[in-house]
Design a protein around this motif. Structure first.
Motif, PDB file in Angstrom:
ATOM      1  N   SER A  60      -1.707 -68.967 -72.661  1.00 58.69           N
ATOM      2  CA  SER A  60      -1.038 -67.921 -73.446  1.00 58.69           C
ATOM      3  C   SER A  60       0.289 -68.417 -74.009  1.00 58.69           C
ATOM      4  CB  SER A  60      -0.804 -66.681 -72.555  1.00 58.69           C
ATOM      5  OG  SER A  60       0.288 -65.936 -73.051  1.00 58.69           O
ATOM      6  N   PRO A  61       0.349 -68.642 -75.341  1.00 61.89           N
ATOM      7  CA  PRO A  61       1.606 -69.110 -75.940  1.00 61.89           C
ATOM      8  C   PRO A  61       2.781 -68.179 -75.651  1.00 61.89           C
ATOM      9  CG  PRO A  61      -0.184 -69.226 -77.543  1.00 61.89           C
ATOM     10  CD  PRO A  61      -0.713 -68.505 -76.337  1.00 61.89           C
ATOM     11  N   ALA A  69       3.277 -66.260 -72.961  1.00 65.13           N
ATOM     12  CA  ALA A  69       3.707 -66.445 -71.573  1.00 65.13           C
ATOM     13  C   ALA A  69       4.466 -67.762 -71.422  1.00 65.13           C
ATOM     14  CB  ALA A  69       2.498 -66.425 -70.646  1.00 65.13           C
ATOM     15  N   VAL A  70       3.962 -68.801 -72.096  1.00 67.65           N
ATOM     16  CA  VAL A  70       4.612 -70.112 -72.021  1.00 67.65           C
ATOM     17  C   VAL A  70       6.008 -70.035 -72.645  1.00 67.65           C
ATOM     18  CG1 VAL A  70       4.519 -72.501 -72.853  1.00 67.65           C
ATOM     19  CG2 VAL A  70       2.454 -71.410 -71.973  1.00 67.65           C
ATOM     20  N   GLU A  71       6.089 -69.380 -73.794  1.00 69.35           N
ATOM     21  CA  GLU A  71       7.370 -69.250 -74.495  1.00 69.35           C
ATOM     22  C   GLU A  71       8.404 -68.512 -73.644  1.00 69.35           C
ATOM     23  OE1 GLU A  71       8.172 -67.363 -78.655  1.00 69.35           O
ATOM     24  OE2 GLU A  71       6.394 -68.659 -78.811  1.00 69.35           O
ATOM     25  N   ALA A  72       7.983 -67.416 -73.011  1.00 72.25           N
ATOM     26  CA  ALA A  72       8.894 -66.634 -72.163  1.00 72.25           C
ATOM     27  C   ALA A  72       9.337 -67.459 -70.966  1.00 72.25           C
ATOM     28  CB  ALA A  72       8.205 -65.348 -71.706  1.00 72.25           C
ATOM     29  N   PHE A  73       8.403 -68.213 -70.397  1.00 68.53           N
ATOM     30  CA  PHE A  73       8.729 -69.054 -69.231  1.00 68.53           C
ATOM     31  C   PHE A  73       9.749 -70.128 -69.618  1.00 68.53           C
ATOM     32  CE2 PHE A  73       7.781 -73.129 -67.119  1.00 68.53           C
ATOM     33  CZ  PHE A  73       8.192 -72.791 -65.839  1.00 68.53           C
ATOM     34  N   ILE A  74       9.517 -70.775 -70.775  1.00 70.28           N
ATOM     35  CA  ILE A  74      10.420 -71.847 -71.225  1.00 70.28           C
ATOM     36  C   ILE A  74      11.825 -71.285 -71.484  1.00 70.28           C
ATOM     37  CG2 ILE A  74      10.906 -73.448 -73.149  1.00 70.28           C
ATOM     38  CD1 ILE A  74       7.884 -74.001 -73.242  1.00 70.28           C
ATOM     39  N   ALA A  75      11.882 -70.083 -72.090  1.00 69.81           N
ATOM     40  CA  ALA A  75      13.189 -69.477 -72.391  1.00 69.81           C
ATOM     41  C   ALA A  75      13.999 -69.239 -71.124  1.00 69.81           C
ATOM     42  CB  ALA A  75      12.994 -68.171 -73.147  1.00 69.81           C
ATOM     43  N   GLY A  76      13.317 -69.035 -70.005  1.00 68.08           N
ATOM     44  CA  GLY A  76      14.010 -68.748 -68.754  1.00 68.08           C
ATOM     45  C   GLY A  76      14.436 -69.991 -67.985  1.00 68.08           C
ATOM     46  N   LEU A  77      14.008 -71.170 -68.444  1.00 69.01           N
ATOM     47  CA  LEU A  77      14.370 -72.407 -67.733  1.00 69.01           C
ATOM     48  C   LEU A  77      15.831 -72.776 -67.978  1.00 69.01           C
ATOM     49  CD1 LEU A  77      11.189 -74.570 -68.513  1.00 69.01           C
ATOM     50  CD2 LEU A  77      11.847 -73.660 -66.267  1.00 69.01           C
ATOM     51  N   SER A  78      16.355 -73.647 -67.120  1.00 69.69           N
ATOM     52  CA  SER A  78      17.739 -74.117 -67.278  1.00 69.69           C
ATOM     53  C   SER A  78      17.887 -74.875 -68.600  1.00 69.69           C
ATOM     54  CB  SER A  78      18.070 -75.049 -66.100  1.00 69.69           C
ATOM     55  OG  SER A  78      18.930 -76.085 -66.506  1.00 69.69           O
TER      56      SER A  78
END
Ligand SMILES: [Zn+2]
Ligand SMILES: [Zn+2]
Length: 435
Positions: free
Chosen positions: A41-42, A44-53
């Motif tokens: 899921s692009p 879900a991936v995008e949201a996850f990446i945005a939350g990374l340091s």
């Protein structure tokens, strides 16, 4: 005022190495696996990446000093490090591409890392563009010309199409550009450097790069503290660790923790660590930021200055609208969220995201909301506070400014919250230790 960073490194450009990109991928993918992210899921991936340091989902950046402050009718460029090349590319897509651009350029000093981007600044080659160059060092025009001498560079300063007007500033003087006031102060640095304080109404941004603070006693620091006082943003030379700053005396640089002390004394709202060492990795720079945030919580009065790292492409908007921010610090094992700016309908999404993130990682803990730097709150903000209570174990609120207290009182919601005067008054002992 809109502040944007185009180059944040000190000394020499330091492009990201392939091995570091590799490490970032390993960290990101391992974390995604652990968090059970649906990699098909692009969204879900995008949201996850945005939350990374910021050290994992991007880079702090390898270009040397260049930043801009912009208002509706003014553009000010500070220093011409290698970050200026990308700034030029961006400006060419605007009026500067048609030879109708105007900007002021302020120089802190003329070390390589603050001038080397200038020959690659395309708007300077376009006829019709005008640049007012402000400098305290008398040799700035000469250095810019010599940097483009035919023996070392193919195009000469005299052949530039744009018009350059040089203005030498007195040490400690102030220049007015429209509704902006720009003052300077001398910093200790080999060959001297100058810090600039840009003021527009109540908004203040201070750029204090390439400065050493050899004596840390109050009388020695007083002139700096006065100059940095009440800044919304203080951009500070944090090239060294405290240890290095002591060992490398006379190198002309400072450290994040010294910046934290000075920022606290000057009642600065937001300390931005800058002029990163070319030898520091993104991870190391983010670690310095986290150490600085922690350091500030160990002080008796626990005044929580916000701490960030300057990174390429990052913008801070001081337009008093939409400048809400929320920043997490851990104090004695408790989670504290610092709220900054205007807490209205535009801010609730960012606030709720931060609450949910804390709620997931600290299930059985009371969290503290520090409102010291909150400018105002609307009913939408109060509503978001009320809703936040269902997503965390408990909420304590500290340092509530009187205008915000009054809004909570008017909305009849005061009794929904545990409000304490300061962080020291929160009954920490009853807290569940961090798991
Ligand atoms: Zn420098
Ligand atoms: Zn320097």
């Amino acid at each position: 005022m809109k502040l944007k960073f185009w180059g944040v490194r000190g000394s020499i450009p330091s492009p990201l190495l392939s091995s570091f990109i590799n490490e970032k991928l390993i960290v990101a993918l391992t974390e995604a696996g652990r968090a059970g992210i649906d990699l098909h899921s692009p969204t879900a991936v995008e949201a996850f990446i945005a939350g990374l340091s910021p050290a994992v989902n991007g880079t702090i950046g390898g270009n040397t000093t260049c930043l801009t402050i912009e208002t509706d009718d003014r553009l000010i460029i500070f220093d011409a490090g290698s970050g200026m090349r990308e700034l030029g590319r961006h400006l060419m897509m605007r009026e500067f591409g048609q030879g109708r651009g105007h900007a002021a350029i302020f120089f802190t000093h003329t070390h390589w890392d603050h001038i080397q981007g200038f020959p690659f600044f395309v708007p300077a080659f376009i006829e019709g563009n005008t640049f007012d160059v402000y400098h305290v060092h008398p040799h700035v025009p000469q250095v810019l010309t010599e940097q483009m001498d035919s023996r070392v560079f193919p195009a000469q300063f005299s052949a530039l199409g744009a018009t350059f007007r040089f203005h030498q500033l007195p040490v400690g003087g102030t220049v007015t550009l429209g509704d902006l006031e720009v003052a300077n102060i001398e910093l200790e640095h080999p060959g001297k450097s100058y810090a600039y304080r840009v003021k527009r109404d109540d908004d203040i941004i201070v750029l204090a790069t390439d400065g050493e603070y050899k004596r840390l006693d109050h009388p020695a620091l007083k002139r700096y503290i006065d100059f940095y006082r009440d800044a919304d943003v203080l951009i500070f030379d944090a090239q060294f660790s405290v240890r290095e700053a002591i060992i490398k005396q006379d190198w002309g640089h400072s450290s994040a923790l010294i910046g934290a002390d000075i920022a606290r004394a000057a009642k600065v709202k937001r300390l931005v660590l800058f002029h990163h060492d070319p030898a520091s990795s993104d991870e190391e720079i983010v670690a310095i930021m986290n150490q600085t945030r922690e350091y500030l919580t160990h002080h008796h009065r626990r005044s929580l200055v916000m701490v960030d790292v300057a990174r390429e492409g990052w913008e801070i908007n001081l337009n008093r609208n939409g400048n809400f921010d929320v920043q997490q610090v851990n104090v004695d094992g408790m989670v504290c969220l610092n709220l900054l700016g205007q807490f209205d309908a535009r801010a609730t999404e960012a606030f709720t995201r931060a609450i949910l993130a804390v709620g997931q990682s600290h299930h059985n803990q009371t969290i503290v909301l520090n409102m010291e730097n909150l400018a105002e709150i609307s009913v939408a903000g109060v509503r978001a506070l009320l809703e936040a209570r269902s997503n965390v174990y408990g909420i304590a609120i500290v340092n509530v400014p009187s205008n915000i207290y009054r809004v909570m009182e008017l909305s009849g919601t005061l009794d929904f919250f545990a409000i304490y005067p300061t962080l020291n008054d929160v009954p920490w002992k009853g807290a569940t230790p961090e798991g």
